[in-house]
Write an enzyme that holds these catalytic residues in place. Structure first.
Site, PDB file in Angstrom:
ATOM      1  N   PRO A  55      -4.066   7.351 -13.129  1.00  0.00           N
ATOM      2  CA  PRO A  55      -3.594   7.651 -14.271  1.00  0.00           C
ATOM      3  C   PRO A  55      -3.920   9.126 -14.570  1.00  0.00           C
ATOM      4  O   PRO A  55      -5.094   9.547 -14.287  1.00  0.00           O
ATOM      5  CB  PRO A  55      -4.336   6.832 -15.292  1.00  0.00           C
ATOM      6  CG  PRO A  55      -4.571   5.569 -14.298  1.00  0.00           C
ATOM      7  CD  PRO A  55      -4.759   6.311 -13.135  1.00  0.00           C
ATOM      8  N   HIS A  70       0.817  -1.002  -0.164  1.00  0.00           N
ATOM      9  CA  HIS A  70      -0.228  -0.064  -0.025  1.00  0.00           C
ATOM     10  C   HIS A  70       0.814   1.415  -0.172  1.00  0.00           C
ATOM     11  O   HIS A  70       1.287   1.954   0.932  1.00  0.00           O
ATOM     12  CB  HIS A  70      -1.064   0.055   1.331  1.00  0.00           C
ATOM     13  CG  HIS A  70      -2.032   0.888   1.050  1.00  0.00           C
ATOM     14  ND1 HIS A  70      -3.416   0.641   1.374  1.00  0.00           N
ATOM     15  CD2 HIS A  70      -2.055   2.271   0.921  1.00  0.00           C
ATOM     16  CE1 HIS A  70      -4.060   1.709   1.314  1.00  0.00           C
ATOM     17  NE2 HIS A  70      -3.246   2.813   0.975  1.00  0.00           N
ATOM     18  N   ASP A 122       1.704   3.596   3.212  1.00  0.00           N
ATOM     19  CA  ASP A 122       0.869   4.534   2.652  1.00  0.00           C
ATOM     20  C   ASP A 122       1.591   5.536   1.758  1.00  0.00           C
ATOM     21  O   ASP A 122       1.421   5.555   0.609  1.00  0.00           O
ATOM     22  CB  ASP A 122       0.080   4.952   3.681  1.00  0.00           C
ATOM     23  CG  ASP A 122      -1.378   5.690   3.403  1.00  0.00           C
ATOM     24  OD1 ASP A 122      -1.814   5.408   2.115  1.00  0.00           O
ATOM     25  OD2 ASP A 122      -1.939   6.278   3.886  1.00  0.00           O
ATOM     26  N   THR A 154      -1.146   4.422  -8.469  1.00  0.00           N
ATOM     27  CA  THR A 154      -1.309   5.616  -8.946  1.00  0.00           C
ATOM     28  C   THR A 154      -2.442   6.034  -9.588  1.00  0.00           C
ATOM     29  O   THR A 154      -3.014   5.026 -10.418  1.00  0.00           O
ATOM     30  CB  THR A 154      -0.001   5.950  -9.592  1.00  0.00           C
ATOM     31  OG1 THR A 154      -0.250   7.727  -9.879  1.00  0.00           O
ATOM     32  CG2 THR A 154      -0.085   5.491 -10.873  1.00  0.00           C
ATOM     33  N   GLU A 175     -12.179   5.085   6.752  1.00  0.00           N
ATOM     34  CA  GLU A 175     -11.401   5.990   6.806  1.00  0.00           C
ATOM     35  C   GLU A 175     -11.823   7.229   7.746  1.00  0.00           C
ATOM     36  O   GLU A 175     -11.176   7.925   8.378  1.00  0.00           O
ATOM     37  CB  GLU A 175     -10.701   6.642   5.718  1.00  0.00           C
ATOM     38  CG  GLU A 175      -9.825   5.661   4.872  1.00  0.00           C
ATOM     39  CD  GLU A 175      -9.338   6.256   3.437  1.00  0.00           C
ATOM     40  OE1 GLU A 175      -8.361   6.717   3.572  1.00  0.00           O
ATOM     41  OE2 GLU A 175      -9.936   6.315   2.767  1.00  0.00           O
TER      42      GLU A 175
END
Length: 343
Positions: A113, A27, A287, A111, A209
């Site tokens: 794009p 991650h 992270d 990532t 989260e």
């Protein structure tokens, strides 16, 4: 005095072990891995420099919602200063070099794009630039790519990301959902993730989260979907916790990042131990190693100190992480590296 010296020597030995053992990073947001020095070099104006200083200073004074907002403003600032393929090549190169120095043998970078120059440099060009650097380091580190869908994107944009993931297999190994958790958009993206499952593409989704009811509701939708892995799982109900343990959905835990965004007083409050004592499949991760100023060795060593783990514990933890990687052809490679190191 003698005991104190012995304890210090033991801790130094364990710290060194955490540094040298071959590790797996599952991650890691590519842009979040940017070196602090590189970030500041890429910021073009003194106004941006001052804004970054303010964000760094303000981060520790907020609650979870404020800290998450701070992180995503920092990401927006970072995104605005990465303006061409040379920038992304540099970030990829430096990230891999830092991971090699930290004895990471296998990494899955993620990532979103993106295109540059009003689309004249395409998302495909962006992915190819990253893969070009990855392939150049193949003999030193096995690196793979996960493509991220941002929660703010449209379903059409998400579908384009899925198509890119399919195009760039086998170097692209999965699909991620991430971005500002205030935007609850998983339900909207469900058709894309259903299609990923039909295509046999691994998935990882950021979950739990924020400590709010909407987040808890979305947790249930994500668990109903049952992605290959889950990221963070910081806030959850007892039922959700029990369900993840029962269904053995692997977790990506990022101690420093989680502790900072959850505003924990210390690491003993982190949910690592809950899942670890249940023998749950876990990956310890960083992270955003650059933004969070951490490395995988230090993440593992912090857990060692807090939860009194031994070298055998660390080895077994890393060994079971081998089974969680998305490139299943590399499981044996990772297992052998670990076995050769430990025995």
């Amino acid at each position: 005095m003698l005991f104190g010296s012995f304890h210090t020597a033991k801790m130094d030995d364990l710290r060194r072990f955490c540094q040298l053992i071959p590790k797996i990073e599952l991650h890691a947001h590519l842009n979040g891995c940017i070196r602090s020095s590189t970030f500041r070099q890429l910021l073009s104006s003194s106004t941006d420099q001052l804004r970054l200083d303010t964000l760094d200073k303000d981060f520790h004074s907020g609650d979870t919602h404020a800290r998450m907002a701070n992180v995503f403003e920092k990401f927006a600032l970072l995104r605005s200063c990465v303006t061409n393929l040379d920038d992304i090549r540099r970030i990829t190169r430096e990230t891999l070099e830092d991971f090699i120095d930290d004895h990471i043998m296998y990494v899955e970078l993620r990532t979103r794009p993106r295109s540059f120059n009003n689309g004249t440099i395409s998302s495909s060009n962006y992915i190819e630039a990253i893969l070009e650097i990855m392939k150049g380091y193949e003999e030193k580190i096995c690196s793979r790519l996960i493509l991220s869908i941002d929660r703010t994107q449209t379903v059409e944009q998400a579908m384009e990301t899925l198509k890119l993931a399919e195009t760039y297999r086998p170097y692209v190994v999965g699909l991620d959902l991430s971005g500002d958790p205030n935007i609850k958009s998983f339900e909207r993206f469900l058709p894309v993730f259903d299609l990923a499952k039909k295509m046999n593409l691994s998935t990882t989704i950021h979950i739990g989260e924020l400590p709010d009811k909407e987040c808890s509701h979305e947790n249930n939708l994500i668990l109903d979907y049952k992605p290959t892995r889950l990221g963070h799982f910081n806030f959850r109900t007892n039922d959700q916790e029990e369900r993840v343990i029962k269904e053995r959905i692997p977790l990506e835990l990022c101690p420093t990042s989680n502790s900072l965004t959850m505003n924990l007083s210390d690491l003993t409050e982190h949910h690592f131990n809950l899942f670890y004592t249940n023998k749950h499949p876990l990956a310890i991760c960083t992270d955003d190693s650059g933004l969070m100023n951490c490395c995988l060795s230090s993440e593992i060593f912090d857990l060692v100190q807090t939860f009194h783990l031994t070298k055998e514990d660390i080895y077994q933890l890393m060994l079971q992480t081998c089974d969680l990687i998305f490139d299943k052809n590399k499981i044996e490679f990772c297992q052998k590296k670990l076995q050769d190191f430990f025995h």
